[in-house]
Write an enzyme that holds these catalytic residues in place. Structure first.
Site, PDB file in Angstrom:
ATOM      1  N   ASN A  46       0.845  -1.201   0.000  1.00 60.19           N
ATOM      2  CA  ASN A  46       0.000   0.000   0.000  1.00 60.19           C
ATOM      3  C   ASN A  46       0.880   1.249   0.000  1.00 60.19           C
ATOM      4  O   ASN A  46       1.952   1.288   0.603  1.00 60.19           O
ATOM      5  CB  ASN A  46      -1.013   0.006   1.151  1.00 60.19           C
ATOM      6  CG  ASN A  46      -0.419  -0.278   2.513  1.00 60.19           C
ATOM      7  OD1 ASN A  46       0.652  -0.869   2.637  1.00 60.19           O
ATOM      8  ND2 ASN A  46      -1.133   0.128   3.549  1.00 60.19           N
ATOM      9  N   GLU A  48       0.331   5.239   0.624  1.00 59.12           N
ATOM     10  CA  GLU A  48      -0.596   6.289   1.060  1.00 59.12           C
ATOM     11  C   GLU A  48      -0.152   7.650   0.537  1.00 59.12           C
ATOM     12  O   GLU A  48       0.938   7.796  -0.036  1.00 59.12           O
ATOM     13  CB  GLU A  48      -0.699   6.248   2.588  1.00 59.12           C
ATOM     14  CG  GLU A  48      -1.265   4.917   3.064  1.00 59.12           C
ATOM     15  CD  GLU A  48      -1.425   4.798   4.565  1.00 59.12           C
ATOM     16  OE1 GLU A  48      -0.888   5.641   5.305  1.00 59.12           O
ATOM     17  OE2 GLU A  48      -2.098   3.836   4.984  1.00 59.12           O
ATOM     18  N   ASN A  49      -1.033   8.629   0.745  1.00 60.62           N
ATOM     19  CA  ASN A  49      -0.801   9.959   0.184  1.00 60.62           C
ATOM     20  C   ASN A  49      -1.311  11.007   1.170  1.00 60.62           C
ATOM     21  O   ASN A  49      -2.321  10.770   1.846  1.00 60.62           O
ATOM     22  CB  ASN A  49      -1.556  10.069  -1.152  1.00 60.62           C
ATOM     23  CG  ASN A  49      -1.146  11.284  -1.942  1.00 60.62           C
ATOM     24  OD1 ASN A  49      -1.555  12.399  -1.661  1.00 60.62           O
ATOM     25  ND2 ASN A  49      -0.327  11.067  -2.939  1.00 60.62           N
ATOM     26  N   TYR A  52      -5.441  12.024   1.461  1.00 68.29           N
ATOM     27  CA  TYR A  52      -5.754  10.653   1.877  1.00 68.29           C
ATOM     28  C   TYR A  52      -6.443   9.764   0.841  1.00 68.29           C
ATOM     29  O   TYR A  52      -6.054   8.610   0.682  1.00 68.29           O
ATOM     30  CB  TYR A  52      -6.602  10.673   3.162  1.00 68.29           C
ATOM     31  CG  TYR A  52      -5.892  11.145   4.408  1.00 68.29           C
ATOM     32  CD1 TYR A  52      -4.546  11.520   4.410  1.00 68.29           C
ATOM     33  CD2 TYR A  52      -6.579  11.230   5.615  1.00 68.29           C
ATOM     34  CE1 TYR A  52      -3.913  11.965   5.552  1.00 68.29           C
ATOM     35  CE2 TYR A  52      -5.946  11.669   6.776  1.00 68.29           C
ATOM     36  CZ  TYR A  52      -4.611  12.038   6.738  1.00 68.29           C
ATOM     37  OH  TYR A  52      -3.995  12.464   7.871  1.00 68.29           O
ATOM     38  N   CYS A  57      -4.130   0.518  -2.325  1.00 66.34           N
ATOM     39  CA  CYS A  57      -3.973  -0.730  -1.572  1.00 66.34           C
ATOM     40  C   CYS A  57      -2.879  -1.614  -2.163  1.00 66.34           C
ATOM     41  O   CYS A  57      -2.548  -1.533  -3.355  1.00 66.34           O
ATOM     42  CB  CYS A  57      -5.284  -1.515  -1.581  1.00 66.34           C
ATOM     43  SG  CYS A  57      -6.572  -0.834  -0.518  1.00 66.34           S
ATOM     44  N   GLU A  59      -3.061  -4.794  -2.834  1.00 63.30           N
ATOM     45  CA  GLU A  59      -3.565  -5.698  -3.868  1.00 63.30           C
ATOM     46  C   GLU A  59      -3.593  -4.998  -5.223  1.00 63.30           C
ATOM     47  O   GLU A  59      -3.288  -5.599  -6.265  1.00 63.30           O
ATOM     48  CB  GLU A  59      -4.988  -6.184  -3.520  1.00 63.30           C
ATOM     49  CG  GLU A  59      -5.081  -6.970  -2.229  1.00 63.30           C
ATOM     50  CD  GLU A  59      -5.366  -6.126  -1.007  1.00 63.30           C
ATOM     51  OE1 GLU A  59      -4.890  -4.974  -0.949  1.00 63.30           O
ATOM     52  OE2 GLU A  59      -6.059  -6.603  -0.105  1.00 63.30           O
ATOM     53  N   CYS A  90     -10.020  -5.433   1.247  1.00 64.22           N
ATOM     54  CA  CYS A  90     -11.161  -4.516   1.327  1.00 64.22           C
ATOM     55  C   CYS A  90     -12.129  -4.809   0.179  1.00 64.22           C
ATOM     56  O   CYS A  90     -11.796  -5.536  -0.770  1.00 64.22           O
ATOM     57  CB  CYS A  90     -10.684  -3.073   1.290  1.00 64.22           C
ATOM     58  SG  CYS A  90     -10.157  -2.500  -0.335  1.00 64.22           S
ATOM     59  N   CYS A  93     -10.844  -4.059  -3.286  1.00 64.87           N
ATOM     60  CA  CYS A  93      -9.816  -4.993  -3.765  1.00 64.87           C
ATOM     61  C   CYS A  93     -10.411  -6.357  -4.093  1.00 64.87           C
ATOM     62  O   CYS A  93      -9.906  -7.048  -4.984  1.00 64.87           O
ATOM     63  CB  CYS A  93      -8.687  -5.101  -2.749  1.00 64.87           C
ATOM     64  SG  CYS A  93      -7.629  -3.639  -2.810  1.00 64.87           S
TER      65      CYS A  93
HETATM   66  N1  THU Z   1      -5.190  -1.657   2.811  1.00 64.91           N
HETATM   67  C1  THU Z   1      -4.670  -2.443   1.821  1.00 64.91           C
HETATM   68  O1  THU Z   1      -3.563  -2.186   1.327  1.00 64.91           O
HETATM   69  N2  THU Z   1      -5.411  -3.494   1.396  1.00 64.91           N
HETATM   70  C2  THU Z   1      -6.626  -3.847   1.899  1.00 64.91           C
HETATM   71  O2  THU Z   1      -7.281  -4.726   1.367  1.00 64.91           O
HETATM   72  C3  THU Z   1      -7.117  -3.169   3.107  1.00 64.91           C
HETATM   73  C4  THU Z   1      -6.478  -1.874   3.423  1.00 64.91           C
HETATM   74  C5  THU Z   1      -4.426  -0.473   3.247  1.00 64.91           C
HETATM   75  C6  THU Z   1      -5.005   0.838   2.821  1.00 64.91           C
HETATM   76  C7  THU Z   1      -4.410   1.779   3.840  1.00 64.91           C
HETATM   77  O3  THU Z   1      -3.135   2.198   3.362  1.00 64.91           O
HETATM   78  C8  THU Z   1      -4.210   0.932   5.072  1.00 64.91           C
HETATM   79  O4  THU Z   1      -4.335  -0.419   4.652  1.00 64.91           O
HETATM   80  C9  THU Z   1      -5.232   1.194   6.163  1.00 64.91           C
HETATM   81  O5  THU Z   1      -6.513   1.136   5.667  1.00 64.91           O
END
Ligand code: THU
Length: 141
Positions: A46, A48-49, A52, A57, A59, A90, A93
């Site tokens: 993952n 992030e930025n 937000y 993610c 995946e 999530c 994904c």
């Molecule tokens: N996240 C993932 O990378 N994959 C998922 O399926 C669930 C959430 C990440 C997104 C964010 O950077 C962090 O987990 C918290 O939500």
């Protein structure tokens, strides 16, 4: 690495990718690794930025790598997260995985110590919408 990657290979690749996650906001690193139809492994983390919603993610990153590296099918995917709660993909994904997988495609959910549970895609995303929906609608136009 053997021609056809094992779950151990997926775990190692996902864990290495997780270690490179860019997570200054959630502090929740996630890694994902895909075995494609040719047995190759594609991993992502993952990212992030500061704005937000622009974060992405693990995946999604692994899927992008699979596609640009020439893979067309997800034979198996492993996701690794931290904490006691299962780091299942999530909702978004699950749909991203759906694009390249079959109902019985295994989705392994791991913690730092190893795989905790394995689900099928169909168990995580039942009655899903996918490319076949569009194909079966082709006659109607
Ligand atoms: N996240 C993932 O990378 N994959 C998922 O399926 C669930 C959430 C990440 C997104 C964010 O950077 C962090 O987990 C918290 O939500």
């Amino acid at each position: 690495m053997p021609d056809r990657a094992t779950i151990d290979d997926l775990f190692a690749a996902a864990k290495a990718a997780q270690a490179r996650a860019h997570v200054p906001y959630s502090r929740f690193p996630v890694g994902a690794a895909i075995r494609d139809e040719a047995g190759r492994v594609h991993a992502g983390a993952n990212v992030e930025n500061a704005a937000y919603p622009q974060g992405s993610c693990a995946e999604a990153a692994a899927i992008t790598r699979m596609v640009v590296e020439g893979g067309t099918r997800i034979a198996e995917i492993l996701v690794i997260g931290e904490g006691d709660v299962l780091c299942t993909p999530c909702g978004g994904c699950r749909q991203r995985i759906r694009e390249f997988a079959r109902p019985d495609t295994p989705i392994h959910v791991a913690g730092p110590e190893g795989v905790r549970r394995t689900f099928t895609l169909d168990a995580l995303l039942p009655y899903s919408f996918g490319p076949d929906n569009l194909e079966s609608a082709g006659d109607a136009t």
